[in-house]
Enzyme design. Sequence first.
Site, PDB file in Angstrom:
ATOM      1  N   THR A 169       0.843  -1.193   0.000  1.00  0.00           N
ATOM      2  CA  THR A 169       0.000   0.000   0.000  1.00  0.00           C
ATOM      3  C   THR A 169       0.880   1.246   0.000  1.00  0.00           C
ATOM      4  O   THR A 169       2.007   1.223   0.471  1.00  0.00           O
ATOM      5  CB  THR A 169      -0.868   0.071   1.269  1.00  0.00           C
ATOM      6  OG1 THR A 169       0.018   0.125   2.393  1.00  0.00           O
ATOM      7  CG2 THR A 169      -1.765  -1.134   1.397  1.00  0.00           C
ATOM      8  N   GLU A 314      -5.911  -3.606  -1.248  1.00  0.00           N
ATOM      9  CA  GLU A 314      -6.399  -4.745  -0.469  1.00  0.00           C
ATOM     10  C   GLU A 314      -7.431  -5.576  -1.221  1.00  0.00           C
ATOM     11  O   GLU A 314      -7.783  -6.666  -0.798  1.00  0.00           O
ATOM     12  CB  GLU A 314      -6.993  -4.257   0.866  1.00  0.00           C
ATOM     13  CG  GLU A 314      -5.958  -3.691   1.850  1.00  0.00           C
ATOM     14  CD  GLU A 314      -5.619  -2.217   1.583  1.00  0.00           C
ATOM     15  OE1 GLU A 314      -6.029  -1.691   0.520  1.00  0.00           O
ATOM     16  OE2 GLU A 314      -4.954  -1.598   2.426  1.00  0.00           O
ATOM     17  N   LYS A 418     -16.860  15.589  11.303  1.00  0.00           N
ATOM     18  CA  LYS A 418     -18.107  15.544  12.070  1.00  0.00           C
ATOM     19  C   LYS A 418     -18.311  16.873  12.779  1.00  0.00           C
ATOM     20  O   LYS A 418     -17.575  17.210  13.696  1.00  0.00           O
ATOM     21  CB  LYS A 418     -18.091  14.395  13.082  1.00  0.00           C
ATOM     22  CG  LYS A 418     -19.482  14.086  13.624  1.00  0.00           C
ATOM     23  CD  LYS A 418     -19.547  12.727  14.288  1.00  0.00           C
ATOM     24  CE  LYS A 418     -20.990  12.290  14.514  1.00  0.00           C
ATOM     25  NZ  LYS A 418     -21.062  10.942  15.090  1.00  0.00           N
ATOM     26  N   TRP A 423     -22.349  14.704   9.618  1.00  0.00           N
ATOM     27  CA  TRP A 423     -21.177  14.394   8.802  1.00  0.00           C
ATOM     28  C   TRP A 423     -21.013  15.370   7.644  1.00  0.00           C
ATOM     29  O   TRP A 423     -21.975  15.724   6.982  1.00  0.00           O
ATOM     30  CB  TRP A 423     -21.273  12.979   8.229  1.00  0.00           C
ATOM     31  CG  TRP A 423     -21.191  11.902   9.262  1.00  0.00           C
ATOM     32  CD1 TRP A 423     -22.192  11.074   9.675  1.00  0.00           C
ATOM     33  CD2 TRP A 423     -20.036  11.544  10.024  1.00  0.00           C
ATOM     34  NE1 TRP A 423     -21.735  10.211  10.632  1.00  0.00           N
ATOM     35  CE2 TRP A 423     -20.417  10.475  10.870  1.00  0.00           C
ATOM     36  CE3 TRP A 423     -18.712  12.001  10.074  1.00  0.00           C
ATOM     37  CZ2 TRP A 423     -19.532   9.868  11.761  1.00  0.00           C
ATOM     38  CZ3 TRP A 423     -17.828  11.400  10.947  1.00  0.00           C
ATOM     39  CH2 TRP A 423     -18.235  10.350  11.791  1.00  0.00           C
TER      40      TRP A 423
END
Lengths: 526, 526
Positions: A169, A314, A418, A423
Amino acid sequence: MKSTIMDYNLSLNNIFWRVEKLYYDREIVSRLSDKIFKYTYKDFALRVRKLSNLVLNKGIRRGDVVGSIAWNTHRHLELYFAIPLINSVLHTINVRFHPSEMSYVIDVANDKLVFYEEDLSGSIREIKGKTKASFIPLSKETDEEIDSFNPVEKYEEIDEREGAVICYTSGTTGHPKGVVYSHRSIFIHSLALLPKDVTGISSNEVVMPVVPMFHISSWDIPYASLMTGAKLVLPGPRPQPEDLFNLIKREGVTIATGAPTVWISFLDYILKERLDISPLKVIITGGAEPPKGLMKTLKDKFSVRTIHAWGMTETEAITTVNLSEDLDFLNKQGIPMPGIEYTAIDENGREIRWNGKDMGELIIRGAWVTDGYYNNPEKSKEIMVEMEGKKWLRTGDMVNIDENGFIKVVDRKKDLIKSGGEWISSVDLENAIMSFPPVLEAVAIGVKDEKWGERPIAMVVLREEFKGKVKEEDIKGFLMSINKFPKWWIPDKIVFVDSIPKTSTGKLDKKVVREKVKEILKQSQT
Amino acid sequence: MKSTIMDYNLSLNNIFWRVEKLYYDREIVSRLSDKIFKYTYKDFALRVRKLSNLVLNKGIRRGDVVGSIAWNTHRHLELYFAIPLINSVLHTINVRFHPSEMSYVIDVANDKLVFYEEDLSGSIREIKGKTKASFIPLSKETDEEIDSFNPVEKYEEIDEREGAVICYTSGTTGHPKGVVYSHRSIFIHSLALLPKDVTGISSNEVVMPVVPMFHISSWDIPYASLMTGAKLVLPGPRPQPEDLFNLIKREGVTIATGAPTVWISFLDYILKERLDISPLKVIITGGAEPPKGLMKTLKDKFSVRTIHAWGMTETEAITTVNLSEDLDFLNKQGIPMPGIEYTAIDENGREIRWNGKDMGELIIRGAWVTDGYYNNPEKSKEIMVEMEGKKWLRTGDMVNIDENGFIKVVDRKKDLIKSGGEWISSVDLENAIMSFPPVLEAVAIGVKDEKWGERPIAMVVLREEFKGKVKEEDIKGFLMSINKFPKWWIPDKIVFVDSIPKTSTGKLDKKVVREKVKEILKQSQT
């Protein structure tokens, strides 16, 4: 009752068999720094067999890891087969990694041998002493050495669950983490890429993967193309819009892949030069949400269709696709390919409703989804979750899922803001700011706020001609003028900068952005 | 190195997940004896879950076998999922089997329960006492009973190598032999059917499988269609050309499958009635070589493309496809799909050259090729061969393979005629005789000959209007008039009959033909 079907290993052996037996007269085109190199699948296969022998001769054995620091060229493609076919593992190393990251991954993957591009010898010199690996340049001299070897006569059968490719990654948090793709996962994913409802790659197409071969196997597109006998065009080192254009025209590219940024600068060039891009028909893009303007120009001016795909290291490569003709719908990342299952869960681990509104973290399982990281039980535990007796990968992507299973990535979980219990999607906020014409780039993050918990702050790069002329108030005014834009989403502060920190794969590096914003806020307080 | 990819079972669970989650609003159309029945994937899935519970309620457990004697209907499709999803095995029984064959296969497969069509209750009455199975009609009453059950809430994970469907050969030699397809083989084969280079089935297509669902899972086309959300049209009991035509027009069928004989009689009807068959675009055919005249009419008059496919019970379903636009090339059976490998061997077990001329027995391995027959080690041994440390299935088909891997089936191994040390293909000879307009059908076999070893004899059915008018000499004269036709291929004797013996799947039954010819020759000698 056990079936009577034979245990046949789904492996690169089968793809390679097709390359040699069915499609040997097809073409591979590879742009090098000094020329366009072309050969047939047959010549390619012969080189693969010779390269395997070279690698065996260097002492590489089953299970050993061989690194590549390479562009999208035929030489890299040869490694894609020559290493896994002897049951060794190809470690594709991100060319844009910092030398310290390169030596880190070479070390933890335990590379015995690393093939590297000559034009990167600067980086290589820095890491050579620091690892146990030997280094071989992808040069004309090495080409000649390969040619001096006999071809491997017969590749042994390989268990389909053996590793074929390892990729790390380029995450923005902590050290890179490794995922080992198996022969089986590459085979099934490549096969699953071919249906009309996915990419439609076929033997009649000319495919140009611009997605780097050093990252998540260029979405396995090179493997899928060779599986079905497509002509493959590899755009080589640091391809510029002009290079891509020349390859499309001269080689007849019909399908190309690449991140939105690639196509934005490509289209800038094409429009400026007033060029035509036929025979290009399809662009497959992902890694970030493609701007609607890009897709609209491609469609209206050039009759090029955009396919929006989603995946991550992944999940090996592409996992969802959106083939909608409706550009307003095409910002969704799509539905899963056969062999994949997913849903999303809220903070309490409960499945969200698939109504296109409720938001949760995407969790996923399937034939090319990882079960954890290589030699990293601690981080592996963090990304896996159990639900209904099954293991799922936590993607870290916050999504909604509509009634037909289309996901819309709202934000990375850690980038969501937040504020006052509600959100704010940093991605949506960034897109809104970037739709203001004077803005070239924007990034939004949340900073702690005593009253609201968090409040958004944006960092903006203006286009050259607007620098110093457009003020914070202009951007806020623009956002306020957008119909239905939530007023409380408007950033408390907008910081103008000359460039925005990016990761080695070109994504916004919000970790660095956060640090910079912190500094700036500190300075403005003092 | 072991990969980090999770062990994800490739099973019908994934296909069923797609049916329920992604494509629930798609349609399934089923022609019944008295009406056209339609419902959505969603209603279908609910019925599957209820049917599973009914079957569990009848005492069926994991590994048990449930038979079906059924046409291509939605009820049969429900069994295709309801049985394997509870890890039991669906035994699709050939509707055209003689009752004694039916009870034989029910007995050796150990069916506990058999679902059967009401219009076949005659056969069923004959076998009911002779087997241990219970019988349930596929009737309105059973529909109501199914609906009274609760749906199975959650299907368990199934190991991908578990059996899902068992199918018995309808071979012309000896007893039927069973092949057990696994969840994995059905999944991979269905996925491998979708690429453009194979069938091109996609969510935009309307697919009508005329290939019986009681035989080799209708080539897995129903599974592949549901995997990708295509509209599925099932043509029901004994579909006549008019029925197929009505379904094509009313339901918008774009892709249909079926043996050449189906399309020959269909086209006869269409031409006679001067009908148009749009929106049909593609016919996938196999089981026998499609006549060029058929493909030419489809192409020239109706712009319908023929895809020529090949497979056998022992290879689950389709294994090669030929998508050539050149009708003279389209008589070849094609190249293998991804996941399959093959070659051909001569009498000494040596691989033949791939030059389109040398002939050998096709041997094959791959992800949906059987390793032998169910509970039949003796017959299993006969069909498997080892070469280079790998196991291959002997197909019994004599083929040549050209430079690009296209196979041309010359004949069944046991039907080849060896005369004067040279091979005569009974198939080619039959096709030559049938290209004589007065001939409706023909079959050729070899009979022992003292001088030549074997000599060909043909059995011919004339068209009604030519009966008694066309003589043996006319046919021989026609064969002699064909340019490049080998004179020694001309049969020594041509026998006129009213019909030719066929097997339960409609193939020429050469075993019976041989006996009949023997009788006729005996009579003519006395």
